[in-house]
Scaffold this motif. Structure first.
Motif, PDB file in Angstrom:
ATOM      1  N   THR A 160      43.439  35.481  52.777  1.00  0.00           N
ATOM      2  CA  THR A 160      42.812  36.784  53.087  1.00  0.00           C
ATOM      3  C   THR A 160      41.303  36.721  52.908  1.00  0.00           C
ATOM      4  O   THR A 160      40.564  37.471  53.543  1.00  0.00           O
ATOM      5  N   ASP A 311      55.081  30.586  49.879  1.00  0.00           N
ATOM      6  CA  ASP A 311      55.986  31.716  50.140  1.00  0.00           C
ATOM      7  C   ASP A 311      57.411  31.265  50.431  1.00  0.00           C
ATOM      8  O   ASP A 311      58.307  32.087  50.579  1.00  0.00           O
ATOM      9  N   VAL A 333      49.624  26.791  44.167  1.00  0.00           N
ATOM     10  CA  VAL A 333      48.797  27.891  44.688  1.00  0.00           C
ATOM     11  C   VAL A 333      48.668  29.028  43.685  1.00  0.00           C
ATOM     12  O   VAL A 333      47.579  29.516  43.403  1.00  0.00           O
TER      13      VAL A 333
HETATM   14  C1  EPZ Z   1      48.047  35.342  51.184  1.00  0.00           C
HETATM   15  O1  EPZ Z   1      47.677  35.912  49.948  1.00  0.00           O
HETATM   16  C2  EPZ Z   1      49.416  35.920  51.511  1.00  0.00           C
HETATM   17  N1  EPZ Z   1      49.304  37.373  51.655  1.00  0.00           N
HETATM   18  C3  EPZ Z   1      50.400  35.560  50.405  1.00  0.00           C
HETATM   19  O2  EPZ Z   1      51.677  36.049  50.797  1.00  0.00           O
HETATM   20  C4  EPZ Z   1      50.465  34.043  50.306  1.00  0.00           C
HETATM   21  O3  EPZ Z   1      51.335  33.683  49.253  1.00  0.00           O
HETATM   22  C5  EPZ Z   1      49.063  33.489  50.038  1.00  0.00           C
HETATM   23  O4  EPZ Z   1      48.152  33.919  51.067  1.00  0.00           O
HETATM   24  C6  EPZ Z   1      49.021  31.967  50.000  1.00  0.00           C
HETATM   25  O5  EPZ Z   1      49.498  31.463  51.226  1.00  0.00           O
HETATM   26  C7  EPZ Z   1      48.818  37.870  52.816  1.00  0.00           C
HETATM   27  O6  EPZ Z   1      48.459  37.138  53.737  1.00  0.00           O
HETATM   28  C8  EPZ Z   1      48.766  39.368  52.924  1.00  0.00           C
HETATM   29  P1  EPZ Z   1      44.969  33.327  48.691  1.00  0.00           P
HETATM   30  P2  EPZ Z   1      46.156  35.753  49.431  1.00  0.00           P
HETATM   31  O7  EPZ Z   1      43.703  34.108  48.669  1.00  0.00           O
HETATM   32  O8  EPZ Z   1      45.230  35.698  50.579  1.00  0.00           O
HETATM   33  C9  EPZ Z   1      42.994  32.148  44.549  1.00  0.00           C
HETATM   34  C10 EPZ Z   1      53.734  37.095  50.506  1.00  0.00           C
HETATM   35  O9  EPZ Z   1      54.693  36.804  49.802  1.00  0.00           O
HETATM   36  N2  EPZ Z   1      41.851  32.993  44.944  1.00  0.00           N
HETATM   37  O10 EPZ Z   1      45.162  32.321  49.771  1.00  0.00           O
HETATM   38  O11 EPZ Z   1      45.932  36.793  48.387  1.00  0.00           O
HETATM   39  C11 EPZ Z   1      44.264  32.948  44.308  1.00  0.00           C
HETATM   40  O12 EPZ Z   1      44.294  33.449  42.998  1.00  0.00           O
HETATM   41  C12 EPZ Z   1      52.326  37.007  49.954  1.00  0.00           C
HETATM   42  O13 EPZ Z   1      53.809  37.464  51.702  1.00  0.00           O
HETATM   43  C13 EPZ Z   1      40.741  33.074  44.111  1.00  0.00           C
HETATM   44  O14 EPZ Z   1      40.701  32.464  43.036  1.00  0.00           O
HETATM   45  O15 EPZ Z   1      46.197  34.340  48.744  1.00  0.00           O
HETATM   46  C14 EPZ Z   1      45.342  31.919  44.564  1.00  0.00           C
HETATM   47  O16 EPZ Z   1      45.545  31.175  43.392  1.00  0.00           O
HETATM   48  C15 EPZ Z   1      52.342  36.629  48.488  1.00  0.00           C
HETATM   49  N3  EPZ Z   1      39.688  33.847  44.481  1.00  0.00           N
HETATM   50  C16 EPZ Z   1      44.739  31.011  45.644  1.00  0.00           C
HETATM   51  O17 EPZ Z   1      43.337  31.272  45.641  1.00  0.00           O
HETATM   52  C17 EPZ Z   1      39.672  34.539  45.670  1.00  0.00           C
HETATM   53  O18 EPZ Z   1      38.667  35.211  45.966  1.00  0.00           O
HETATM   54  C18 EPZ Z   1      45.245  31.288  47.055  1.00  0.00           C
HETATM   55  O19 EPZ Z   1      45.169  32.687  47.251  1.00  0.00           O
HETATM   56  C19 EPZ Z   1      40.808  34.455  46.513  1.00  0.00           C
HETATM   57  C20 EPZ Z   1      41.876  33.670  46.136  1.00  0.00           C
END
Ligand code: EPZ
Length: 424
Positions: A160, A311, A333
């Motif tokens: 995101t 996921d 992740v």
């Molecule tokens: C997206 O979440 C999905 N949600 C999640 O699906 C999915 O599990 C995830 O990507 C990983 O593929 C949507 O698309 C709405 P990330 P997102 O930012 O974007 C860290 C489901 O079940 N991070 O890729 O929130 C974070 O903490 C959901 O449908 C930072 O540290 O995930 C994580 O450890 C659950 N700082 C890693 O990166 C930030 O600014 C990946 O998170 C952003 C993220």
């Protein structure tokens, strides 16, 4: 649900939740006209984000799985805590609001069951584009004359985060480069829609995305891609129940790592029509059966796309809980995405968790039990376990499941599963 029935028949996959959410947020970028989104899944999270946009002044018509959205009248650039706390992905309105209105007041999403889930990379990227961001009283407050293109490198891949900054960049002055961008197919789906609106984007689906800002975008129509995680979940459902199921529209090119892993464990995944690796957005009919002989334990490591998706971790763990031998599952992740383990242990699974690693030792059978859902994909995993377990499983907090699967129990019952919803 009562386990032991092999699933048989055909199932159609809904539109992808994680594509529909950014697509709906992107309609905020169109100053005039009506955006038409087809194949939108009927999910709780979708109603949350449409409620969020209506609260800002958007006009939204929903008929079946079609959304018609006009954001010409949007004036209140706020995403209140009451809504954001029920769905973290509300953060996806931040980029579009900053791009079109130069202002936003979005509640910090806060953590959730699977982790702290900070949004620091979203904020840092916007600051690099010239936005002034304050975080106070639990809100992100952003202001910008007009965002400026910037060269932004993510130190870790964020789905995101990549989507938010891509949407912020399409109306910025000049060119933005996103380096170490996430490559998920849902990002490709979003880029295709933005391009239809008049955006200039290159490189989506690769690690480097270049966006050349334009002055304005117009409304467009788009069909949401099929949900690769729902498809993967049904593949496991077919395998774990020793069934024979045809998935009518599985996005195979978006499921490469999942198909490879499930085949290695012991599922037969047979495309029933030609498909191309480059078409991550399109669905293909595919037949799933269990190969003769048992399931084989093996190691799984969740990674950003094109690696094995986090996921699908709970779902594949349930399959491995019934495999021969041991499996090591590393969840790279999220820091706390093993809540389903404790419930699976109560069903007789032999799993040990050490931090971000789970060691699964296969057992011959699972036994039905009362279990509790903790998050969306954990709840899907528990339903799969119930399909295979001996006896009855009752899962409480089924609302977690409804966030990501539309009518999951109805689709499974239509395939012959002995499952019903007793109460919400
Ligand atoms: C997206 O979440 C999905 N949600 C999640 O699906 C999915 O599990 C995830 O990507 C990983 O593929 C949507 O698309 C709405 P990330 P997102 O930012 O974007 C860290 C489901 O079940 N991070 O890729 O929130 C974070 O903490 C959901 O449908 C930072 O540290 O995930 C994580 O450890 C659950 N700082 C890693 O990166 C930030 O600014 C990946 O998170 C952003 C993220």
């Amino acid at each position: 649900m009562r386990g032991g029935r092999p699933l048989a028949g055909e199932v159609t996959i809904d539109g992808a939740k994680n594509a529909a959410l950014p697509l709906i947020a992107a309609t905020l970028l169109a100053a005039k006209g009506v955006c038409r989104l087809e194949n939108v899944p009927a999910l709780r999270d979708i109603s949350t984000i449409t409620r969020l946009l209506s609260g800002m002044g958007a006009e939204i018509e929903q008929r079946e799985n079609v959304l018609e959205i006009s954001t010409a009248a949007v004036s209140d650039c706020q995403a209140p805590y009451e809504l954001v706390k029920t769905m973290r992905a509300s953060i996806l309105v931040l980029g579009p609001l900053m791009a079109r209105f130069g202002e936003a007041r979005v509640s910090l999403p806060g953590g959730c069951a699977i982790g702290a889930r900070p949004v620091n990379l979203h904020i840092r990227g916007l600051e690099q584009m010239g936005a002034e961001i304050k975080v106070e009283h639990g809100y992100i407050i952003g202001r910008a004359e007009r965002l400026k293109g910037a060269d932004i490198s993510f130190d870790l891949t964020t789905v995101t985060g990549t989507e938010n900054l891509m949407m912020a960049a399409v109306l910025a002055e000049g060119t933005t480069t996103l380096r170490n961008a996430a490559r998920e197919p849902e990002i490709v789906d979003l880029a295709v829609f933005l391009r239809k609106m008049g955006a200039r984007i290159e490189g989506e689906g690769s690690h480097t995305i270049t966006i050349e800002g334009v002055r304005k975008l117009s409304a467009a129509a788009h069909r949401v891609m099929p949900d690769r995680i729902e498809a993967g979940t049904f593949m496991v459902a077919a395998g774990i129940s020793r069934g024979d199921v045809v998935i009518r529209n599985a996005p195979l090119a978006a499921l490469g790592a999942v198909v490879a892993k499930l085949q290695e464990i012991g599922l037969n995944i047979e495309p029933l029509a030609p498909w191309s690796e480059d078409e991550v957005l399109s669905g293909t009919p595919v037949r799933i059966r269990r190969r003769a002989g048992g399931l084989r334990g093996l190691d799984v490591k969740t990674m950003p796309f094109p690696g094995f998706p986090t996921d699908m971790q709970a779902q594949v763990m349930v399959l491995l809980a019934l495999a021969e031998g041991s499996s090591v599952i590393s969840e790279t992740v999220f820091e706390n995405r093993f809540m389903h383990v404790f419930e699976l242990q109560r069903m007789g699974a032999d799993i040990e968790v050490e931090g971000r690693t789970a060691v699964v030792r296969g057992v011959p059978t699972l036994s039905g039990a009362p279990v509790m859902a903790s998050d969306l994909r954990a709840s899907a995993g528990l339903v799969l376990a119930g399909l295979a377990a001996e006896g009855e499983t009752v899962m409480s907090r089924v609302y977690h499941l409804d966030r990501g699967y539309a009518g999951f129990e109805k689709k499974l019952a239509a395939l012959g599963a002995d499952i019903e919803r007793v109460k919400n």
